[in-house]
Design a protein around this motif. Structure first.
Motif, mmCIF file in Angstrom:
data_model
loop_
_atom_site.group_PDB
_atom_site.id
_atom_site.type_symbol
_atom_site.label_atom_id
_atom_site.label_comp_id
_atom_site.label_asym_id
_atom_site.label_seq_id
_atom_site.Cartn_x
_atom_site.Cartn_y
_atom_site.Cartn_z
ATOM 1 N N VAL A 88 0.870 -1.181 0.000
ATOM 2 C CA VAL A 88 0.000 0.000 0.000
ATOM 3 C C VAL A 88 0.907 1.231 0.000
ATOM 4 O O VAL A 88 1.775 1.357 0.865
ATOM 5 N N TRP A 89 0.699 2.101 -0.965
ATOM 6 C CA TRP A 89 1.563 3.267 -1.151
ATOM 7 C C TRP A 89 0.902 4.490 -0.533
ATOM 8 O O TRP A 89 -0.093 4.996 -1.054
ATOM 9 N N ALA A 90 1.465 4.955 0.585
ATOM 10 C CA ALA A 90 0.916 6.157 1.252
ATOM 11 C C ALA A 90 2.071 7.120 1.493
ATOM 12 O O ALA A 90 2.314 7.559 2.616
ATOM 13 N N ALA A 91 2.807 7.413 0.399
ATOM 14 C CA ALA A 91 4.069 8.166 0.532
ATOM 15 C C ALA A 91 3.922 9.645 0.198
ATOM 16 O O ALA A 91 4.903 10.304 -0.104
ATOM 17 N N GLY A 92 2.708 10.174 0.246
ATOM 18 C CA GLY A 92 2.524 11.612 0.054
ATOM 19 C C GLY A 92 1.987 11.992 -1.315
ATOM 20 O O GLY A 92 1.724 11.126 -2.156
ATOM 21 N N ASN A 93 1.822 13.305 -1.516
ATOM 22 C CA ASN A 93 1.149 13.813 -2.715
ATOM 23 C C ASN A 93 1.972 14.843 -3.468
ATOM 24 O O ASN A 93 2.897 15.417 -2.919
ATOM 25 N N THR A 94 1.559 15.086 -4.707
ATOM 26 C CA THR A 94 2.197 16.107 -5.540
ATOM 27 C C THR A 94 1.121 16.798 -6.382
ATOM 28 O O THR A 94 -0.019 16.319 -6.430
HETATM 29 P P1 NAD Z 1 2.749 12.386 4.163
HETATM 30 O O1 NAD Z 1 3.415 13.185 3.115
HETATM 31 O O2 NAD Z 1 2.365 13.043 5.434
HETATM 32 O O3 NAD Z 1 3.659 11.126 4.545
HETATM 33 C C1 NAD Z 1 4.299 10.342 3.587
HETATM 34 C C2 NAD Z 1 5.498 9.672 4.205
HETATM 35 O O4 NAD Z 1 6.041 8.750 3.273
HETATM 36 C C3 NAD Z 1 6.606 10.667 4.550
HETATM 37 O O5 NAD Z 1 6.875 10.569 5.924
HETATM 38 C C4 NAD Z 1 7.768 10.235 3.669
HETATM 39 O O6 NAD Z 1 9.014 10.352 4.332
HETATM 40 C C5 NAD Z 1 7.442 8.769 3.382
HETATM 41 N N1 NAD Z 1 8.026 8.291 2.124
HETATM 42 C C6 NAD Z 1 8.025 8.914 0.926
HETATM 43 N N2 NAD Z 1 8.656 8.161 0.002
HETATM 44 C C7 NAD Z 1 9.076 7.030 0.630
HETATM 45 C C8 NAD Z 1 9.786 5.892 0.200
HETATM 46 N N3 NAD Z 1 10.186 5.728 -1.065
HETATM 47 N N4 NAD Z 1 10.064 4.931 1.103
HETATM 48 C C9 NAD Z 1 9.656 5.064 2.390
HETATM 49 N N5 NAD Z 1 8.976 6.122 2.843
HETATM 50 C C10 NAD Z 1 8.679 7.104 1.978
HETATM 51 O O7 NAD Z 1 1.473 11.702 3.425
HETATM 52 P P2 NAD Z 1 0.060 11.270 4.026
HETATM 53 O O8 NAD Z 1 0.213 10.466 5.253
HETATM 54 O O9 NAD Z 1 -0.693 10.692 2.903
HETATM 55 O O10 NAD Z 1 -0.605 12.660 4.423
HETATM 56 C C11 NAD Z 1 -0.868 13.653 3.429
HETATM 57 C C12 NAD Z 1 -1.495 14.875 4.087
HETATM 58 O O11 NAD Z 1 -2.796 14.545 4.575
HETATM 59 C C13 NAD Z 1 -0.705 15.385 5.284
HETATM 60 O O12 NAD Z 1 -0.776 16.776 5.326
HETATM 61 C C14 NAD Z 1 -1.441 14.826 6.458
HETATM 62 O O13 NAD Z 1 -1.331 15.626 7.618
HETATM 63 C C15 NAD Z 1 -2.867 14.764 5.963
HETATM 64 N N6 NAD Z 1 -3.553 13.635 6.631
HETATM 65 C C16 NAD Z 1 -3.973 13.865 7.916
HETATM 66 C C17 NAD Z 1 -4.571 12.830 8.607
HETATM 67 C C18 NAD Z 1 -5.019 13.073 10.017
HETATM 68 O O14 NAD Z 1 -4.949 14.193 10.485
HETATM 69 N N7 NAD Z 1 -5.499 12.073 10.721
HETATM 70 C C19 NAD Z 1 -4.731 11.572 8.006
HETATM 71 C C20 NAD Z 1 -4.248 11.367 6.708
HETATM 72 C C21 NAD Z 1 -3.654 12.425 6.037
#
Ligand code: NAD
Ligand code: FAD
Length: 474
Positions: A279-285
């Motif tokens: 599951v890929w949850a590594a952030g957004n662009t």
């Molecule tokens: P994020 O960007 O917060 O986290 C992604 C993580 O993946 C980072 O810590 C990064 O270091 C890691 N990562 C990236 N590439 C990687 C790789 N190749 N190998 C290993 N690790 C890697 O993404 P998110 O969790 O989807 O959150 C996105 C936004 O949505 C954030 O602003 C977050 O605060 C918000 N969000 C908030 C909640 C909440 O408040 N409960 C829940 C979900 C999301």
């Protein structure tokens, strides 16, 4: 709701792109008396993202966290045009948007261009893959509704294939190993939900397999959840340890293969780790349309994180005709639902003020014109009094900048526990545990937009308590 007023050609037109947190909050708060409004989004609904991981494990049914956009717009005084289409390009000079219907069933017309006076740009962001090989092909995302549905199907497929007679011990281990990439809140919440599913349901339905299911969370940085306090990070890590979820920090995913994931460990060595699902949850662009729009304004728009806006949410370089809110922007705020929804509500108030200001300015121009042609002392005095009063009311209209009020960060970590960093009496209040979980649930229940959705979610939670989660796979 009663009959709505039709569009008024004398009013300005606002085109809203998106139906997510920013756009929905704007629509909910916008006074359509002042404008004609058109909403364009490839999804004709609002998705309540905080509960998406719960859909991925079957705690909630998908429809419970969707709200059709028309549920909001039909309560407006003037009819809002809701168009299910994907905006393909924005022309900031001629003030037009071109959009296409790329759904399965199409009419004769599939592309069109419309003009706007104001554009509210709220298209959000898309999943960041960093160009890492195999991510798009083999990993599940956790961003849209179909991602959660796909993950649920794939996870159950892993379990059912493991139950197929005759699998070797090695293959069993692979199929039942789930790797979650990204230790941000999405990855943490999803791992917590997967653990609950395992403990509450799979142990009963698949007793011979449940003990072999492993969840590994991989994070490139030295710690998970960097936005939470140290105490809550430690609490999450110890909860995960008890839950037997392995956290690998300072570990980077380098490739995703069909049956394994390639990890670079802290000592820079590279390992190929067999797994059934990633599951890929590594952030957004930023989305392509956002990058294209920014490229049309190269001098004002050169922030790699997203659209540059001023404190009034004006997109830089567009003379106030485009407002950008939410995840598509680059601001000092985190890309969260909380920020996007506050920006949407702010913009609705601001557009009201703008309409008032423009009305008063038009009235002033008209009165000043009349003043030039009018004769008779009494009439002149009367007119000048009116001009003065319009001037005074114009001076009173203040277009205030956006101010963000942080309500705290909350995340579910599984085992009926949640963590919360709350701004409290000018300090920070950090809490973790079961009480926080109950707070988490009630906080979300009250922010879910409609009574209908609240009822659906409460009903799902009760159903799971009584009967457990559904393990059938469609
Ligand atoms: P994020 O960007 O917060 O986290 C992604 C993580 O993946 C980072 O810590 C990064 O270091 C890691 N990562 C990236 N590439 C990687 C790789 N190749 N190998 C290993 N690790 C890697 O993404 P998110 O969790 O989807 O959150 C996105 C936004 O949505 C954030 O602003 C977050 O605060 C918000 N969000 C908030 C909640 C909440 O408040 N409960 C829940 C979900 C999301
Ligand atoms: P979105 O809500 O993503 O909306 C974008 C909209 O634009 C969508 O309707 C989309 O269909 C539409 N769109 C896309 N392309 C186009 C196009 N070309 N033309 C027209 N429309 C388009 N934040 C929190 O604060 N708390 C949480 O607990 C939380 N939990 C989360 C859990 C998950 C699993 C995820 C993925 C995110 C979570 N977030 C949370 C983050 C939050 O969802 C985002 O910050 C928020 O959605 C941003 O709002 P937005 O309006 O900018 O974008």
């Amino acid at each position: 709701p009663g009959p709505q007023k039709p569009a008024d050609p004398t009013k300005k037109t606002i085109v809203v792109l998106g139906s997510g947190w920013g756009a929905t909050s704007l629509l909910k708060n916008l006074d359509t008396e002042d404008y004609n409004v058109v909403v364009i989004s490839p999804k004709n609904y609002f998705l309540f993202t905080p509960l998406l991981p719960s859909v991925a494990v079957g705690t909630l049914s998908p429809r419970s966290i969707l709200q059709p956009t028309r549920y909001v717009t039909r309560h407006k005084t003037r009819a809002v045009s809701v168009i299910e289409a994907e905006a393909k390009s924005v022309d900031p000079v001629n003030k037009t948007v071109t959009f296409v219907d790329n759904s399965e069933i199409q009419g004769e017309v599939t592309t069109t261009t419309i003009s706007y006076d104001y554009l509210v740009y709220a298209v959000g962001a898309e999943v960041q893959t960093f160009g890492i090989p195999g991510v798009r092909e083999h990993a599940c995302f956790m961003k849209e509704l179909h991602d959660a549905e796909r993950m649920q199907r794939q996870f159950m497929d892993c379990v059912e294939s493991a139950a197929f007679p005759g699998q070797s011990a090695e293959e069993l281990e692979r199929l039942l190993h789930i790797v979650v990439v990204g230790g941000g809140p999405t990855g943490i919440e999803l791992s917590g939900e997967l653990h609950d599913f395992l403990e509450d349901d799979l142990k009963a339905w698949y007793p011979e397999l449940a003990g072999k299911i492993r969840i590994t969370l991989v994070e490139a940085l030295p710690s998970v959840l960097p936005m939470f306090s140290k105490q809550l990070i430690e609490y999450t890590e110890s909860t995960f340890k008890e839950s037997k979820i392995d956290i690998l920090t300072k570990t980077m995913v380098k490739q995703v293969k069909e049956k394994s994931v390639v990890l670079q460990r802290p000592d820079k060595s590279v390992v190929d780790v067999p797994c059934g699902m990633v599951v890929w949850a590594a952030g957004n662009t930023g989305r392509q349309i956002t990058k294209d729009l920014m490229a049309k304004l190269p001098e004002a728009q050169n922030n790699r994180r997203g659209i540059a806006v001023d404190e009034h949410m004006h997109m830089a370089g567009t003379n106030g005709s485009i407002f950008a809110i939410g995840d598509c922007t680059a601001t000092s705020y985190a890309p969260t639902a909380q920020v996007a929804s506050q920006q949407g509500a702010y913009l609705a108030r601001k557009l009201k003020q703008i309409a008032k200001k423009e009305d008063a300015e038009a009235r002033l121009t008209q009165l000043e014109q009349e003043r030039k042609n009018i004769s008779g002392e009494e009439n002149v005095v009367k007119l000048e009094q009116e001009i003065e009063s319009v001037r005074k009311s114009l001076a009173k209209i203040k277009l205030r900048p956006f101010h963000y009020s942080h309500q705290g960060s909350l995340a579910y970590i599984g085992s009926e526990k949640a963590i919360a960093d709350l701004p409290f009496m000018n300090g920070n209040f950090a809490s973790g545990g079961v009480a926080t979980f109950l707070f988490w649930r009630s906080a979300y229940m009250s922010t879910l937009f409609s009574l209908r959705n609240r009822t659906l979610v409460a009903n799902d939670w009760m159903k799971v308590k009584l009967f457990g989660r559904d393990v059938s796979r469609d």
